[in-house]
Design a protein around this motif. Structure first.
Motif, PDB file in Angstrom:
ATOM      1  N   LYS A 141      46.137  43.467  32.644  1.00  0.00           N
ATOM      2  CA  LYS A 141      45.122  44.228  31.903  1.00  0.00           C
ATOM      3  C   LYS A 141      44.487  45.324  32.756  1.00  0.00           C
ATOM      4  N   GLY A 142      44.888  45.398  34.031  1.00  0.00           N
ATOM      5  CA  GLY A 142      44.320  46.410  34.916  1.00  0.00           C
ATOM      6  C   GLY A 142      42.973  46.039  35.483  1.00  0.00           C
ATOM      7  N   GLN A 143      42.611  44.770  35.419  1.00  0.00           N
ATOM      8  CA  GLN A 143      41.322  44.319  35.924  1.00  0.00           C
ATOM      9  C   GLN A 143      41.397  44.044  37.424  1.00  0.00           C
ATOM     10  N   LYS A 144      40.297  44.322  38.132  1.00  0.00           N
ATOM     11  CA  LYS A 144      40.206  43.991  39.549  1.00  0.00           C
ATOM     12  C   LYS A 144      39.751  42.551  39.695  1.00  0.00           C
ATOM     13  N   LEU A 145      40.468  41.791  40.495  1.00  0.00           N
ATOM     14  CA  LEU A 145      40.165  40.373  40.676  1.00  0.00           C
ATOM     15  C   LEU A 145      39.219  40.176  41.853  1.00  0.00           C
ATOM     16  N   GLN A 146      38.302  39.228  41.715  1.00  0.00           N
ATOM     17  CA  GLN A 146      37.395  38.903  42.813  1.00  0.00           C
ATOM     18  C   GLN A 146      38.140  38.457  44.066  1.00  0.00           C
ATOM     19  N   PRO A 147      39.216  37.648  43.953  1.00  0.00           N
ATOM     20  CA  PRO A 147      39.942  37.255  45.169  1.00  0.00           C
ATOM     21  C   PRO A 147      40.578  38.423  45.914  1.00  0.00           C
ATOM     22  N   CYS A 148      40.723  39.568  45.244  1.00  0.00           N
ATOM     23  CA  CYS A 148      41.414  40.720  45.828  1.00  0.00           C
ATOM     24  C   CYS A 148      40.453  41.723  46.459  1.00  0.00           C
ATOM     25  N   LEU A 149      39.249  41.275  46.789  1.00  0.00           N
ATOM     26  CA  LEU A 149      38.210  42.155  47.329  1.00  0.00           C
ATOM     27  C   LEU A 149      38.670  42.913  48.568  1.00  0.00           C
ATOM     28  N   HIS A 150      39.379  42.229  49.490  1.00  0.00           N
ATOM     29  CA  HIS A 150      39.786  42.880  50.735  1.00  0.00           C
ATOM     30  C   HIS A 150      40.674  44.088  50.464  1.00  0.00           C
ATOM     31  N   CYS A 151      41.679  43.920  49.607  1.00  0.00           N
ATOM     32  CA  CYS A 151      42.579  45.035  49.311  1.00  0.00           C
ATOM     33  C   CYS A 151      41.835  46.170  48.623  1.00  0.00           C
ATOM     34  N   ASN A 152      40.953  45.835  47.702  1.00  0.00           N
ATOM     35  CA  ASN A 152      40.189  46.870  47.004  1.00  0.00           C
ATOM     36  C   ASN A 152      39.356  47.693  47.986  1.00  0.00           C
ATOM     37  N   LYS A 153      38.691  47.020  48.926  1.00  0.00           N
ATOM     38  CA  LYS A 153      37.867  47.715  49.918  1.00  0.00           C
ATOM     39  C   LYS A 153      38.715  48.593  50.826  1.00  0.00           C
ATOM     40  N   GLU A 154      39.858  48.080  51.244  1.00  0.00           N
ATOM     41  CA  GLU A 154      40.723  48.845  52.144  1.00  0.00           C
ATOM     42  C   GLU A 154      41.278  50.080  51.444  1.00  0.00           C
ATOM     43  N   GLU A 155      41.685  49.941  50.198  1.00  0.00           N
ATOM     44  CA  GLU A 155      42.231  51.088  49.470  1.00  0.00           C
ATOM     45  C   GLU A 155      41.169  52.157  49.250  1.00  0.00           C
TER      46      GLU A 155
END
Length: 423
Positions: A69-83
């Protein structure tokens, strides 16, 4: 940094929930090695459930559905911050890696075969097994859950600190006292999956320190499946058993990622009490290993060593290794970004120290403009400068002092070029 490889599926898509399972040292399953633990499903654990039960648990199914669905997952915080900081995240690296290994059509077919509730009938393809907390080192960024060497000394840090540092260590001490590492003795459960497995990652603790790891490799070889399985290791470089080296020759490919954060006494302070000569011996062995065995260095970039990463890079280039880091890093290391504990993250450094670090990295990039790792080093500076966490700098200093007092080491002398700016 956008991911162009599989963006037609979704902007947040990561291939790993369709192919991969990682474990924490206590048997808690993770979407990947950098994912946050599944807070909503803390009952999931390899001490209690089989890998097949976890693979199509509500947690994994919901992760697949949310990503589509294109949602950002809470467990994926590290990748989101790095990107957001321009760093090439674990998500992007894994999407690119598995697109090359499996083909885009294969991945799209996996997505199309995902049922409406998120169930996937195909078994896991790749595993990341953190084989408990047994370790021979006491690294400053690790905790008792990561290293058994910290179990007896955790209380010393608690007694010597206050505030954020004490809370962190009290929490981690409770974690390990409530944990069960027995699942590591049941690696046999993975043997039936080997015909479908393409890749296994081993970490710890220290995997090369464990007899159960060596026995598992022997079972893989005896099964007749080793020839199509690639292995990757996260190891501290202090051990390189001859028996393991021989077993590795039976596998398709073995990538040994050496966790080295600087050189000589600086690395020893960070990854205490490692012997630098042992690490140099390991580097020499891997540089002359059989063709299917490849070594590279993973440098965990944090507040303590970011000032010196260009010095470490110069040291590596001066060694002129034939194989170490040559395949994909132009002879340098892969920089891994430390996020937690917060007081060790590079973002806590004062502004004037960040300026010095940024200048050193920019000068290195100008000196080696064609080295493809220079952009990654520049991105570590971008990440450091992306937020001001200097309110946590006192916690960093308190932690360093507690380490020195406990070990009778001398941070101000070993890191004197950095320490003179700790004002």
């Amino acid at each position: 940094m956008p991911d162009e490889t599989l963006k037609e599926i979704s902007n947040t898509f990561c291939v790993l929930p369709w192919t991969h399972m990682a474990t924490f040292t206590n048997g808690t399953p993770l979407l990947c090695c950098v994912a946050q633990p599944p807070e909503a499903y803390t009952n999931l654990n390899l001490n209690e459930q089989s890998i097949q039960e976890i693979w199509n648990s509500n947690y994994w199914k919901q992760a697949r559905k949310s990503m589509l669905k294109g949602q950002k997952l809470q467990p994926c915080l590290h990748c989101n911050k790095e990107e957001e900081a321009g760093i090439r995240s674990h998500r992007i690296n894994e999407n690119n890696l598995w697109t090359k290994k499996l083909g885009k059509d294969y991945i799209i077919n996996l997505v199309n075969e995902t049922k409406e509730d998120g169930t996937l009938d195909q078994d896991v393809i790749t595993l990341d097994l953190r084989l408990g907390n047994t370790c021979n080192l006491q690294c400053v960024m690790c905790r008792p859950m990561d290293s058994s060497k910290w179990t007896a000394d955790a209380q010393k840090i608690i007694d010597a600190t206050s505030g954020e540092v004490r809370q962190d260590w009290e929490w981690k001490k409770r974690d390990v006292s409530n944990s069960n590492f027995d699942w590591v003795e049941n690696l046999d459960q993975f043997i039936p999956l080997l015909s479908n497995i393409k890749h296994i990652i081993f970490a710890g603790g220290e995997p090369l320190y464990l007899k159960v790891h060596t026995e598992f490799l022997k079972q893989c070889v005896a099964s007749g499946e080793a020839h199509h399985i690639e292995l990757r290791y996260h190891t501290n470089g202090t051990l390189m058993p001859d028996e393991v080296l021989e077993l590795w020759t039976k596998f398709k490919f073995v990538e040994v990622m050496l966790s080295i954060d600087c050189y000589e006494d600086k690395n020893t302070w960070i990854r205490y009490p490692s012997n630098w000569q042992d690490i140099e011996n390991t580097l020499s062995i891997l540089d002359n290993a059989p063709d299917n065995i490849y070594g590279k260095i993973l440098c965990t970039v944090q507040a303590i060593n970011i000032f010196y990463i260009t010095d470490f890079a110069e040291w590596l280039l001066s060694k002129k290794f034939k194989k170490i880091g040559q395949l994909d890093h132009d002879g340098l290391f892969h920089p891994g970004t430390l996020h937690f504990p917060n007081y060790l993250c590079s973002k806590v450094l004062p502004k004037h120290v960040k300026k010095l670090v940024t200048k050193k990295i920019e000068n290195f990039a100008n000196k080696y403009p064609t080295n493809k790792q220079t952009k990654e080093l520049l991105n570590t500076a971008n990440f450091m400068n992306s937020e001001d966490w200097s309110d946590k700098f006192n916690s960093l200093q308190q932690y360093i002092k507690s380490i020195d007092n406990m070990r009778q080491t001398n941070f101000p002398q070993i890191f004197k070029e950095l320490y003179v700016n700790f004002r």
